[in-house]
Design an enzyme around this catalytic site. Structure first.
Site, PDB file in Angstrom:
ATOM      1  N   THR A  56      -3.121  -9.003   9.342  1.00 30.65           N
ATOM      2  CA  THR A  56      -3.162  -9.640  10.337  1.00 30.65           C
ATOM      3  C   THR A  56      -2.991 -11.384  10.379  1.00 30.65           C
ATOM      4  O   THR A  56      -2.420 -12.018  10.979  1.00 30.65           O
ATOM      5  CB  THR A  56      -4.622  -9.408  11.133  1.00 30.65           C
ATOM      6  N   ALA A  57      -3.754 -11.892   9.200  1.00 28.71           N
ATOM      7  CA  ALA A  57      -3.655 -13.358   9.123  1.00 28.71           C
ATOM      8  C   ALA A  57      -2.062 -13.730   8.700  1.00 28.71           C
ATOM      9  O   ALA A  57      -1.846 -14.555   9.185  1.00 28.71           O
ATOM     10  CB  ALA A  57      -4.529 -13.612   7.866  1.00 28.71           C
ATOM     11  N   THR A  58      -1.384 -12.923   7.723  1.00 24.35           N
ATOM     12  CA  THR A  58      -0.166 -13.200   7.540  1.00 24.35           C
ATOM     13  C   THR A  58       0.624 -13.103   8.867  1.00 24.35           C
ATOM     14  O   THR A  58       1.529 -13.802   8.872  1.00 24.35           O
ATOM     15  CB  THR A  58       0.479 -12.156   6.494  1.00 24.35           C
TER      16      THR A  58
ATOM     17  N   GLU B 242       7.530   0.434  16.570  1.00 24.49           N
ATOM     18  CA  GLU B 242       8.453   1.007  15.725  1.00 24.49           C
ATOM     19  C   GLU B 242       8.569   2.383  16.108  1.00 24.49           C
ATOM     20  O   GLU B 242       7.923   3.072  17.120  1.00 24.49           O
ATOM     21  CB  GLU B 242       8.064   0.568  14.157  1.00 24.49           C
TER      22      GLU B 242
ATOM     23  N   CYS C 294      -3.136   1.369   6.410  1.00 17.73           N
ATOM     24  CA  CYS C 294      -3.632   0.591   7.738  1.00 17.73           C
ATOM     25  C   CYS C 294      -4.334   1.538   8.658  1.00 17.73           C
ATOM     26  O   CYS C 294      -4.989   1.239   9.585  1.00 17.73           O
ATOM     27  CB  CYS C 294      -2.352  -0.116   8.465  1.00 17.73           C
TER      28      CYS C 294
ATOM     29  N   GLY D 149       1.963  -5.778   7.031  1.00 18.39           N
ATOM     30  CA  GLY D 149       1.017  -6.491   6.529  1.00 18.39           C
ATOM     31  C   GLY D 149      -0.090  -6.905   7.178  1.00 18.39           C
ATOM     32  O   GLY D 149      -0.477  -6.401   8.143  1.00 18.39           O
TER      33      GLY D 149
ATOM     34  N   GLU E 172       3.423  -5.396  12.239  1.00 12.25           N
ATOM     35  CA  GLU E 172       2.538  -4.094  12.277  1.00 12.25           C
ATOM     36  C   GLU E 172       1.476  -4.666  11.099  1.00 12.25           C
ATOM     37  O   GLU E 172       1.660  -5.089  10.185  1.00 12.25           O
ATOM     38  CB  GLU E 172       3.344  -3.146  11.608  1.00 12.25           C
TER      39      GLU E 172
ATOM     40  N   ASN F 156       0.763  -1.226   0.083  1.00 18.68           N
ATOM     41  CA  ASN F 156       0.027   0.029  -0.074  1.00 18.68           C
ATOM     42  C   ASN F 156       0.690   1.083  -0.040  1.00 18.68           C
ATOM     43  O   ASN F 156       0.369   2.356  -0.717  1.00 18.68           O
ATOM     44  CB  ASN F 156      -1.217  -0.209   1.146  1.00 18.68           C
TER      45      ASN F 156
END
Ligand code: NDP
Length: 492
Positions: free
Chosen positions: A236-238, A469, A290, A234, A256, A158
């Site tokens: 949440t599932a990844t 971060e 995000c 990236g 993140e 993104n």
């Protein structure tokens, strides 16, 4: 430097741009036209191993350099980006579909700023020391840090160069060498960065970039035994699958992840600014940030006015060719993502939502007639528990939900699995602090949205991530501290 050749993206390993060992490539379409832009290497575990070898060779000499010298090299990269701002911005817009005005004012300047910021920040890092006096013992505890080694940096599509540099800059500044993977969906500007690195004489092997898919190339980075730390941005599932892979081998991870962020407009908000803020938060970058405020929570007394003003702003939007300076909204990033967002709109309809405006495919005249365009959608009438209000859509889709009082606003804001950011609009400073402290999010903006100072912490709570971060937090992630406890005799 000539950076107008975007069609062949290559890996960057040991200071050279090279194809995948297998010779295989993936195709990279241009989202605004649907036409083939070029190819990128379909790298696998062998390419990752080759990058790790190069990073290993460079590790000792890079880690031993002073922060000033490492900073000098990072600043060279930053300058290389700035001197080619137009070419980078054009490439980012072609590859991602985002308006050129956004690439020029946000993505590319911020990529250079990330490198510059961490070049400087590393110089200001200092050791912590404690004098400890115990009966019969006089001790000095000094905590020293060393680079963690090779850092794996995996970033999304993104904000391609912006988020890639947000990871590699602190890793490099902290003294790590890097094996990085940008998203296969938007590989082009990372490849331009590799070309800049060659041009400015960036030390070979210190920064390595391996292109390919997440499940193949990304996984190989996460699994590689010689990469002790993974910084990932990236979905949440990844993130969950990376955490699962990394935990049994005790790998450091910084995650993140996604968001379903509320924009909260209180009854005492300054309405012009609040509506503009809500509009920007919902639809900037085609809603593909995000931090986007996809849930607009409005005090019931202001709902009609906010709704009609938002509809007006949406109708005024210039949507079309990302390369036109006047374009405010470009195309979504890919055909599959467009289809995903459309299916979320169908879910909203099935759940009983009323799409007040937008949510339709658009076919601009001219070169972009086959691109992946969607008009920005505003939805009302859905219960808070609806999937549309609970799951991240990551597109130009926002919902309106009324609330009656502060307590209800906080309940709605917090009652989701995510906790990345929120923006709160109120003219009451006491309320601003009171509510901000109760919002479950890593960042709360009051009367603004997406303003960042790179020294401040950034990250999410709940399913929006793990770790922070920003400033020294980023540097610390890429370092291992050792406490040295020195006993001395002060009377001698
Ligand atoms: P993905 O999670 O699909 O991908 C992110 C990166 O991870 C890409 O480089 C991807 O490669 C790679 N990847 C995919 N699968 C694996 C795997 N199994 N192992 C290792 N790497 C993998 O996210 P998107 O690119 O779709 O980005 C959108 C998401 O990112 C949204 O959920 C958004 O909220 C989140 N995001 C979070 C931010 C934050 O700071 N919290 C900031 C920006 C975005 P490839 O694309 O090549 O498959």
């Amino acid at each position: 430097m000539k950076l107008d050749h975007l069609s062949e993206v290559l890996n960057f390993i040991g200071g050279e741009r090279i194809p995948a060992i297998s010779g295989k490539t993936l195709s990279n379409p241009e989202p605004a036209t649907g036409k083939l832009l070029g190819t990128l290497p379909a790298s696998n575990a062998d390419d990752v191993s080759r990058a790790v070898e190069a990073a290993n060779e460079a590790k000792a000499s890079w880690g031993e350099l002073s922060p000033e010298v490492r900073g000098f090299h990072l600043e060279n990269l930053a300058r290389g980006i700035e001197e080619n701002l137009e070419a980078f911005a054009r490439a980012e817009s072609i590859d991602n579909g985002k308006p050129i005005a956004v690439s020029k004012s946000l993505d590319i300047p911020r990529a250079a700023a990330n490198l510059r910021f961490f070049a400087g920040a590393a110089r200001f890092q200092h050791e912590e020391a404690f004098r400890t006096r115990l009966p019969g013992d006089d001790l000095l505890n000094v905590t020293v840090s060393r680079p963690v080694g090779i850092a794996g940096c995996i970033s999304p599509w993104n904000l391609p160069l912006y988020l890639f540099t947000w990871k590699i800059a602190p890793a490099l500044a902290a003294g790590c060498t890097v094996v990085g993977k940008p998203s296969e969906v938007t590989p082009v500007t990372a490849d331009l960065l590799a070309r800049v690195a060659i041009e400015v004489g960036f030390p070979p092997g210190v920064l390595n970039i391996v292109h390919g898919t997440g499940p193949e190339t990304g996984s190989a980075i996460v699994e590689h035994p010689q990469i002790p730390a993974i910084s990932f941005t990236g979905g949440t599932a990844t993130g969950a699958s990376i955490a699962q892979q990394a935990a049994p081998i005790f790998k450091k991870t910084l995650l993140e992840l996604g968001g379903k962020n509320p924009t909260i407009i209180m009854e005492d908000a300054e309405l012009d600014a609040a509506v503009e803020g809500a509009f920007r938060a919902a639809y900037s970058n085609q809603g593909q940030i995000c931090l986007c405020g996809s849930r607009i929570l409005v005090h019931e007394s202001k709902m009609d006015e906010v709704t009609s003003r938002l509809q007006k702003r949406i109708n005024e939007m210039v949507i079309g060719d990302p390369l036109e300076e006047s374009t405010m909204m470009g195309s979504l990033v890919s055909e599959s993502h467009l289809e995903k967002v459309e299916s979320c709109l169908q879910t909203a309809r099935d759940e009983g939502g009323e799409i007040l405006v937008g949510g339709e495919r658009l076919s601009p005249e001219g070169r972009c007639s086959s691109g992946y365009f969607l008009t920005p959608a505003l939805i009302r009438g859905l219960p808070h528990s609806a999937e549309t209000n609970q799951q991240e859509i990551f597109g130009p889709v926002a919902t309106l939900t009324p609330f009656a009082n502060e307590e209800e606003a906080l309940h709605l804001a917090n009652d989701v699995r995510y906790g990345l950011s929120a923006s709160l609009w109120t003219s009451n400073v006491d309320r601003a602090l009171r509510m901000s402290e109760k919002i479950e999010a890593g960042t709360v903006w009051v009367n603004t949205w997406m303003k960042r100072d790179l020294r401040t912490v950034f990250g999410g709570v709940k399913d929006s991530g793990l770790g922070r971060e920003g400033g020294s937090e980023s540097l610390r992630f890429f370092q291992e501290p050792t406490n040295i406890c020195l006993r001395f005799n002060s009377s001698r």
